[in-house]
Design a protein around this motif. Structure first.
Motif, PDB file in Angstrom:
ATOM      1  N   ARG A 220       8.923   1.882  19.056  1.00  0.00           N
ATOM      2  CA  ARG A 220       8.732   1.479  20.455  1.00  0.00           C
ATOM      3  C   ARG A 220       7.951   0.176  20.586  1.00  0.00           C
ATOM      4  N   MET A 221       7.289  -0.243  19.507  1.00  0.00           N
ATOM      5  CA  MET A 221       6.513  -1.478  19.571  1.00  0.00           C
ATOM      6  C   MET A 221       7.434  -2.672  19.785  1.00  0.00           C
ATOM      7  N   THR A 222       6.942  -3.655  20.507  1.00  0.00           N
ATOM      8  CA  THR A 222       7.769  -4.822  20.836  1.00  0.00           C
ATOM      9  C   THR A 222       7.724  -5.895  19.763  1.00  0.00           C
ATOM     10  N   THR A 223       6.791  -5.790  18.814  1.00  0.00           N
ATOM     11  CA  THR A 223       6.715  -6.752  17.719  1.00  0.00           C
ATOM     12  C   THR A 223       7.777  -6.446  16.678  1.00  0.00           C
ATOM     13  N   SER A 224       8.113  -7.466  15.855  1.00  0.00           N
ATOM     14  CA  SER A 224       9.118  -7.264  14.816  1.00  0.00           C
ATOM     15  C   SER A 224       8.644  -6.236  13.798  1.00  0.00           C
ATOM     16  N   ASN A 225       7.406  -6.410  13.319  1.00  0.00           N
ATOM     17  CA  ASN A 225       6.820  -5.413  12.436  1.00  0.00           C
ATOM     18  C   ASN A 225       6.201  -4.316  13.292  1.00  0.00           C
ATOM     19  N   LYS A 226       6.597  -3.087  13.062  1.00  0.00           N
ATOM     20  CA  LYS A 226       6.209  -1.989  13.930  1.00  0.00           C
ATOM     21  C   LYS A 226       5.284  -0.990  13.233  1.00  0.00           C
ATOM     22  N   SER A 227       4.522  -1.481  12.232  1.00  0.00           N
ATOM     23  CA  SER A 227       3.522  -0.631  11.595  1.00  0.00           C
ATOM     24  C   SER A 227       2.410  -0.350  12.597  1.00  0.00           C
ATOM     25  N   ALA A 228       2.177   0.913  12.877  1.00  0.00           N
ATOM     26  CA  ALA A 228       1.267   1.309  13.956  1.00  0.00           C
ATOM     27  C   ALA A 228      -0.027   1.924  13.446  1.00  0.00           C
ATOM     28  N   GLY A 229      -0.321   1.785  12.152  1.00  0.00           N
ATOM     29  CA  GLY A 229      -1.560   2.323  11.624  1.00  0.00           C
ATOM     30  C   GLY A 229      -1.327   3.320  10.507  1.00  0.00           C
ATOM     31  N   ILE A 230      -2.372   4.121  10.252  1.00  0.00           N
ATOM     32  CA  ILE A 230      -2.365   5.052   9.120  1.00  0.00           C
ATOM     33  C   ILE A 230      -2.552   6.469   9.632  1.00  0.00           C
ATOM     34  N   VAL A 231      -1.732   7.399   9.115  1.00  0.00           N
ATOM     35  CA  VAL A 231      -1.860   8.813   9.466  1.00  0.00           C
ATOM     36  C   VAL A 231      -2.200   9.624   8.226  1.00  0.00           C
TER      37      VAL A 231
ATOM     38  N   LEU B  20       2.826  11.580  -8.740  1.00  0.00           N
ATOM     39  CA  LEU B  20       3.371  10.294  -8.326  1.00  0.00           C
ATOM     40  C   LEU B  20       4.005  10.450  -6.953  1.00  0.00           C
ATOM     41  N   ILE B  21       3.540   9.598  -6.019  1.00  0.00           N
ATOM     42  CA  ILE B  21       4.092   9.548  -4.669  1.00  0.00           C
ATOM     43  C   ILE B  21       4.865   8.242  -4.528  1.00  0.00           C
ATOM     44  N   TYR B  22       6.037   8.287  -3.911  1.00  0.00           N
ATOM     45  CA  TYR B  22       6.809   7.064  -3.723  1.00  0.00           C
ATOM     46  C   TYR B  22       7.673   7.181  -2.473  1.00  0.00           C
ATOM     47  N   THR B  23       8.129   6.029  -1.991  1.00  0.00           N
ATOM     48  CA  THR B  23       9.038   5.969  -0.846  1.00  0.00           C
ATOM     49  C   THR B  23      10.414   5.501  -1.311  1.00  0.00           C
ATOM     50  N   ASP B  24      11.455   6.169  -0.839  1.00  0.00           N
ATOM     51  CA  ASP B  24      12.829   5.701  -1.017  1.00  0.00           C
ATOM     52  C   ASP B  24      13.304   5.222   0.351  1.00  0.00           C
ATOM     53  N   VAL B  25      13.357   3.895   0.534  1.00  0.00           N
ATOM     54  CA  VAL B  25      13.711   3.308   1.822  1.00  0.00           C
ATOM     55  C   VAL B  25      15.224   3.136   1.887  1.00  0.00           C
ATOM     56  N   LYS B  26      15.824   3.722   2.903  1.00  0.00           N
ATOM     57  CA  LYS B  26      17.280   3.701   3.049  1.00  0.00           C
ATOM     58  C   LYS B  26      17.765   2.660   4.049  1.00  0.00           C
ATOM     59  N   SER B  27      16.890   2.214   4.943  1.00  0.00           N
ATOM     60  CA  SER B  27      17.274   1.188   5.905  1.00  0.00           C
ATOM     61  C   SER B  27      16.019   0.569   6.508  1.00  0.00           C
ATOM     62  N   THR B  28      16.075  -0.754   6.722  1.00  0.00           N
ATOM     63  CA  THR B  28      14.994  -1.446   7.415  1.00  0.00           C
ATOM     64  C   THR B  28      15.518  -2.176   8.651  1.00  0.00           C
ATOM     65  N   ALA B  29      16.722  -1.840   9.078  1.00  0.00           N
ATOM     66  CA  ALA B  29      17.323  -2.487  10.247  1.00  0.00           C
ATOM     67  C   ALA B  29      16.537  -2.103  11.497  1.00  0.00           C
ATOM     68  N   ARG B  30      16.045  -3.121  12.228  1.00  0.00           N
ATOM     69  CA  ARG B  30      15.237  -2.866  13.410  1.00  0.00           C
ATOM     70  C   ARG B  30      16.079  -2.207  14.516  1.00  0.00           C
ATOM     71  N   PRO B  31      15.456  -1.360  15.349  1.00  0.00           N
ATOM     72  CA  PRO B  31      14.012  -1.129  15.422  1.00  0.00           C
ATOM     73  C   PRO B  31      13.516  -0.020  14.500  1.00  0.00           C
ATOM     74  N   PHE B  32      14.418   0.696  13.825  1.00  0.00           N
ATOM     75  CA  PHE B  32      14.014   1.865  13.049  1.00  0.00           C
ATOM     76  C   PHE B  32      13.765   1.498  11.589  1.00  0.00           C
ATOM     77  N   LYS B  33      13.213   2.452  10.881  1.00  0.00           N
ATOM     78  CA  LYS B  33      13.061   2.307   9.433  1.00  0.00           C
ATOM     79  C   LYS B  33      13.188   3.696   8.824  1.00  0.00           C
ATOM     80  N   ASP B  34      14.187   3.861   7.961  1.00  0.00           N
ATOM     81  CA  ASP B  34      14.413   5.155   7.309  1.00  0.00           C
ATOM     82  C   ASP B  34      13.726   5.142   5.953  1.00  0.00           C
ATOM     83  N   SER B  35      12.557   5.768   5.896  1.00  0.00           N
ATOM     84  CA  SER B  35      11.738   5.730   4.675  1.00  0.00           C
ATOM     85  C   SER B  35      11.291   7.144   4.338  1.00  0.00           C
ATOM     86  N   HIS B  36      11.815   7.669   3.248  1.00  0.00           N
ATOM     87  CA  HIS B  36      11.575   9.053   2.861  1.00  0.00           C
ATOM     88  C   HIS B  36      10.560   9.109   1.715  1.00  0.00           C
TER      89      HIS B  36
END
Length: 518
Positions: free
Chosen positions: A149-160, A87-103
């Motif tokens: 660094r993206m100027t849009t509100s949503n800063k999803s930059a693709g898949i790694v 099981l893989i999951y994310t524990d998101v600690k903050s979504t305050a722009r511009p950063f996102k703390d997602s472990h």
């Protein structure tokens, strides 16, 4: 084989971001739980038609206290290899722009019901991780990557993509950017599947609202380059009349007979408000010219669809819930950011009753002592019977409709200096509260409380004697105030005390939820 007609959604109420898996003759679905614990609700089925809540996976592995609104456990992914569940999951600690703390973390177990291992930390570069087990034995971690660094509100930059070393219990080697996303943007929810000579990358794009879309890419090499299918696999973005909206975040499963199905999330807006939150639907997909297509030939969600089954069966949607607290509390209950355990919800001190010890205020993100279940019907009634002896106005116990700490309705017993023991009602909309001026004196030791919801309207009631008719508390309430955000509405019970930690307790005789949808 038979074609069994079913009606979507198959999992009603708050069941977002479904991930589907088959292990031998059993199918599993896991969904996001956000701030509710125990986390990662898991369902099982033998036929893809009828689903049973089998367990909640995250019990001791996370600490969500203080996590901000709409954060915590996002988009779990369940996989299976060599006799072991991952099981893989994310524990998101903050979504305050511009950063996102997602472990991102990984846990494993031999059985779906556990015991599950301690978490293995993976990375924090983005959310919605998934693990792909390749035929050569290598394992690969995928996740959305967030670029502040993206100027849009949503800063999803693709898949790694990066290899996971099971011996080292860590990701290792180069990080491959395998998909930049399309003009729909907000690329997330990656899953890789191998079919014939191709690796297929399934992603969600367009955001989790009305623009939600499932897109597909393919490559002969897992590290790319990936070729985009210009036609979306699924979307309701151009179908405003569809009863199922916001459709996306898909994952695939193959049956032993070679049929393929996709589970995905959807909403059923009522007057434009998704009160029940994001739910889970399913449809058949087929392979055509090396690409995936919905079996219907369209690209939209289907309320009514068919599942191939070995025998004729009937879909059963059971939403009723009854807990008389005669044994351990039932597994359907959830609590907010804390586990429901004996430290505050106890059935041993007064056998046959549930004793809830008070927590902080109903708006607390630390020790908010609410025990609640998902609202699964547009029309329903829920009631409880409570014994509570408050000593101050800061002590309260009652029944609640609860979306989050900013949006809730709470009908509660408390203390008034002039009237003594009373019933009051408080409403919060986007953090702005309104305390009703209705104050109802009560004299009985036990008081019954009820909430009745009919579509967009909710009403609260009380009675002091079971022989007497229900009396309404205050005015009817607009249920659309409990729609929005990442979760769905919950209905439950709680005890709160702002004078002293664990300063009081209440006993509950039962809790009943009856769905009335046709």
């Amino acid at each position: 084989m038979y074609k069994t007609k079913i009606k979507n959604p198959i999992l009603r109420g708050f069941n977002p971001d479904p991930n589907i898996l088959r292990v031998e003759d059993t199918y599993y679905l896991v969904v996001s739980s956000f701030e509710w614990l125990p986390g990662v609700r898991a369902y099982s089925s033998k036929d893809l038609v009828n689903w049973t809540h089998v367990t909640d996976i995250l019990t001791h592995q996370v600490n969500l206290q203080g996590n901000p609104l709409n954060c915590s456990i996002w988009a779990p992914q369940l996989s299976y290899s060599n006799g072991k569940f991952y099981l893989i999951y994310t524990d998101v600690k903050s979504t305050a722009r511009p950063f996102k703390d997602s472990h991102n973390y990984l846990i494993t177990a031999d059985e779906i019901t556990g015991p599950w291992s301690e978490p293995i930390y993976l990375n924090s570069s983005g959310f919605d991780p998934s693990l792909f087990h390749d035929e050569d034995g290598r394992k690969w971690l995928l996740n959305e990557i967030w670029d502040y660094r993206m100027t849009t509100s949503n800063k999803s930059a693709g898949i790694v993509l990066q290899e996971y070393d099971e011996e080292l219990k860590a990701v290792t080697g180069p990080v491959y950017k395998i998909f930049d996303g399309t003009e729909l943007a907000k690329t997330e929810a990656p899953h890789i599947y191998r079919h014939q000579e191709y690796y297929y990358l399934i992603t969600a794009e367009g955001g989790t609202g009305t623009g939600h879309t499932v897109t597909v890419c393919r490559s002969t090499s897992i590290t790319g380059p990936y070729e985009l299918d210009e036609r979306p696999l699924l979307t309701a973005s151009d179908k405003p009349d569809s009863p199922l909206q916001c459709s996306g975040h898909g994952s695939l499963v193959e049956t032993p007979q070679g049929k393929w199905y996709m589970a995905y999330l959807c909403t059923r807006p009522l007057n434009g408000a998704a009160i029940l939150g994001r739910e889970t639907a399913i449809q058949e997909v087929v392979w055509e010219d090396g690409w995936l297509r919905l079996e219907t030939g369209e690209d939209g969600p289907a309320v009514e669809t068919y599942i191939e089954t070995e025998e004729q069966i009937t879909q059963q949607i059971k939403t009723a819930f009854h807990d008389d607290f005669s044994g351990k509390i039932k597994s359907e209950w959830n609590a907010l950011r804390i586990m429901p355990d004996n430290s505050w919800c106890n059935i041993e001190e007064n056998p046959g009753y549930l004793r809830l010890f008070s927590g902080e205020s109903i708006q607390s993100s630390f020790d908010n002592h609410i025990l609640a279940i998902r609202q699964k019907d547009f029309d329903f009634e829920a009631q409880t019977k409570v014994e509570f002896t408050p000593k101050t106005f800061n002590q309260m116990a009652g029944i609640t409709l609860f979306l989050n700490t900013q949006n809730y309705m709470y009908c509660y017993i408390t203390w008034d200096e002039k009237e003594g023991k009373v019933i009051r009602f408080i409403l919060s909309i986007d953090g702005e509260y309104e305390l009703s001026d209705v104050i109802i004196p009560i004299t009985e030791q036990w008081v019954s409380l009820k909430v009745a919801v009919s579509g967009p309207v909710g009403k609260f009631y009380y009675r002091e004697d079971d022989k007497h008719p229900w009396q309404q508390v205050g005015a009817p309430q607009d249920m659309s105030t409990l729609a929005g955000g990442f979760t769905g509405n919950f209905v439950g019970i709680g005890v709160h005390d702002m004078d002293r930690k664990a300063g009081c307790s209440a006993d509950f005789d039962y809790f009943i939820y009856e769905g009335l949808d046709k």
